[in-house]
Design a protein around this motif. Structure first.
Motif: not given
Length: 276
Positions: A70, A73, A163
């Protein structure tokens, strides 16, 4: 190429481009190969060029399984709160718009709504109330507030956002050529030294996508004083960089989990569905 050009500029202008360069004369750093006409005219007035060129030598070094990480986000701007038998949609619509999913559990079942760009707090409440009313008669909404009849059990209320995940799909090792084009040997030396020092101390360089490239001095270069170019004093530096090719994947937060259970692991007898 862009990262190495930027690092070269940082080395040559340690105090910023508003101050004198390490050579005391103007220096421009850029990705690519110089045009002869511009280089000639700049050298005549004492302007040094530092260029970064991608050499054709490249090899595939892919050896890792792809794994998404990730990168960003979205912070939720909408809220959903429970008080007694009412559920209130609060906060503000995201601007610029970003995906939000709202969820409220009633009698153990989740009711989910994907927020649309044209929504308001009232329209979100209306949509959720309509979904709940299909199973729980008497559910109504007024403005951003949903009222659920007494006797119905209200559980968790959640907001999920989206995200961006970064996934490396391949790796390669490529050689890059950093060339200093100067008008005098002293100017050349004054530019080469800080660039070599900075890059020698940069074992991993940060790339624009947030990943790192492994930088290694490859040698094989050095000064090049071509006697037929009286005003050109050149120095080549060769570096090998291993880096990844990446793609961006959308990601969404999980706000409800459905689990199907049966006594023997099959679809017989009847499956019981649980929500969390």
């Amino acid at each position: 190429m862009d990262t190495l050009a930027s690092m070269s500029a940082q080395a040559v202008y340690p105090n910023g481009t508003g101050q004198a360069s390490a050579a005391g004369v103007p220096v421009i750093c850029y990705a690519g190969w110089p045009t002869a006409s511009r280089l000639d005219s700049d050298l005549k007035v004492g302007k040094i060029h530092v260029t970064v060129f991608a050499r054709p030598e490249e090899k595939n070094t892919t050896r890792y399984m792809t794994q998404t990480q990730t990168v960003t986000a979205t912070t939720p701007t909408l809220t959903i709160t429970v008080s007694g038998q009412t559920v209130t949609i609060g906060g503000a619509m995201p601007s610029p718009f970003a995906a939000h999913n709202l969820d409220v559990f009633v009698n153990g079942k989740p009711y989910l709504y994907a927020v649309q760009q044209s929504d308001t707090l009232t329209s979100i409440a209306t949509a959720l109330a309509t979904l709940i009313a299909a199973d729980v008669a008497g559910t109504t909404s007024a403005g951003p507030v949903i009222t659920i009849p007494a006797g119905a059990k209200i559980g968790a209320a959640r907001v999920g956002t989206s995200g961006v995940g970064l996934r490396e799909v391949s790796r390669q090792e490529r050689r890059f050529q950093i060339t200093v084009w100067a008008d005098t040997p002293d100017h050349r030396k004054a530019v080469v030294r800080p660039i070599k020092a900075l890059l020698a101390d940069s074992h991993f360089i940060t790339l624009p996508d947030g990943t790192a490239g492994r930088l290694i001095y490859a040698g094989g270069g050095g000064p090049n004083d071509n006697p037929q170019d009286a005003k050109l004093y050149r120095h080549d530096l060769f570096y090998s960089c291993e880096y990844g090719t990446t793609v961006l994947d959308p990601q969404y937060q999980v706000i409800a989990i459905e689990t199907n259970l049966s006594a023997d692991g099959s679809t017989q007898p009847a499956v019981r569905t649980n929500y969390q």
